[in-house]
Design a protein around this motif. Sequence first.
Motif, PDB file in Angstrom:
ATOM      1  N   PRO A  21      38.965  87.927  36.446  1.00 36.20           N
ATOM      2  CA  PRO A  21      39.362  86.919  37.434  1.00 36.20           C
ATOM      3  C   PRO A  21      40.858  86.958  37.710  1.00 36.20           C
ATOM      4  CG  PRO A  21      38.929  85.901  35.310  1.00 36.20           C
ATOM      5  CD  PRO A  21      38.539  87.342  35.189  1.00 36.20           C
ATOM      6  N   THR A  22      41.209  86.633  38.929  1.00 32.92           N
ATOM      7  CA  THR A  22      42.621  86.579  39.308  1.00 32.92           C
ATOM      8  C   THR A  22      43.084  85.137  39.499  1.00 32.92           C
ATOM      9  OG1 THR A  22      42.026  86.815  41.638  1.00 32.92           O
ATOM     10  CG2 THR A  22      42.564  88.839  40.429  1.00 32.92           C
ATOM     11  N   ASP A  23      42.132  84.191  39.423  1.00 35.18           N
ATOM     12  CA  ASP A  23      42.448  82.790  39.682  1.00 35.18           C
ATOM     13  C   ASP A  23      42.604  81.954  38.413  1.00 35.18           C
ATOM     14  OD1 ASP A  23      39.756  83.045  39.037  1.00 35.18           O
ATOM     15  OD2 ASP A  23      39.118  81.437  40.381  1.00 35.18           O
ATOM     16  N   LYS A  25      44.527  81.176  34.577  1.00 33.14           N
ATOM     17  CA  LYS A  25      45.782  81.319  33.853  1.00 33.14           C
ATOM     18  C   LYS A  25      45.521  82.003  32.512  1.00 33.14           C
ATOM     19  CE  LYS A  25      48.469  77.720  33.898  1.00 33.14           C
ATOM     20  NZ  LYS A  25      49.110  76.429  33.571  1.00 33.14           N
ATOM     21  N   TYR A  59      41.784  83.509  28.621  1.00 34.57           N
ATOM     22  CA  TYR A  59      42.190  82.563  29.652  1.00 34.57           C
ATOM     23  C   TYR A  59      42.151  81.124  29.150  1.00 34.57           C
ATOM     24  CZ  TYR A  59      41.332  86.697  32.442  1.00 34.57           C
ATOM     25  OH  TYR A  59      41.361  87.978  32.935  1.00 34.57           O
TER      26      TYR A  59
END
Length: 155
Positions: A21-23, A25, A59
């Motif tokens: 995922p790029t969304d 943190k 994440y």
Amino acid sequence: MDMSKNKGSMAMMMKHDNALPTDLKMAKNPKFKVNSMVKIKANHMPGMKGAMAKVTGAYDTNLYEINYKPTNGGKEVKNHKYVVKSELTADNNKGLKKGSKVTVKADHMDGMKGAKGKVVKCISGPAYAVTFTPTTGGQEYVNHLWLSQKELEKA
């Protein structure tokens, strides 16, 4: 489908190659760092428990165990481990908690994306992505989504 009783067909439905995922943190201080080797204690599907894995993502997000009805007409999937907040939409727009009715945005398995379901358990993060080859042999799972910290141990 109850995953504990149909693990063979579950493995066939799982995607073998997921994009990270790029969304989300990245976790600030995960117990298991990206690129570290771990041993999987979870048994989400055949060949997972005891497999050696490389951590490919950690994440800061909670994990959700869900029941859902696949969009492809299959039997209800019970206690699917796991999806993260960004992969669910609460049908009441009041947030996610045990009992929340949801629409699944994740596409980890056939018939998952767009499915209607319910949160059955919430687990505090971090959420881990790993790459591993099942102990039973077969194709490698690249960036398998998701495992909790309790489901991993130092290799």
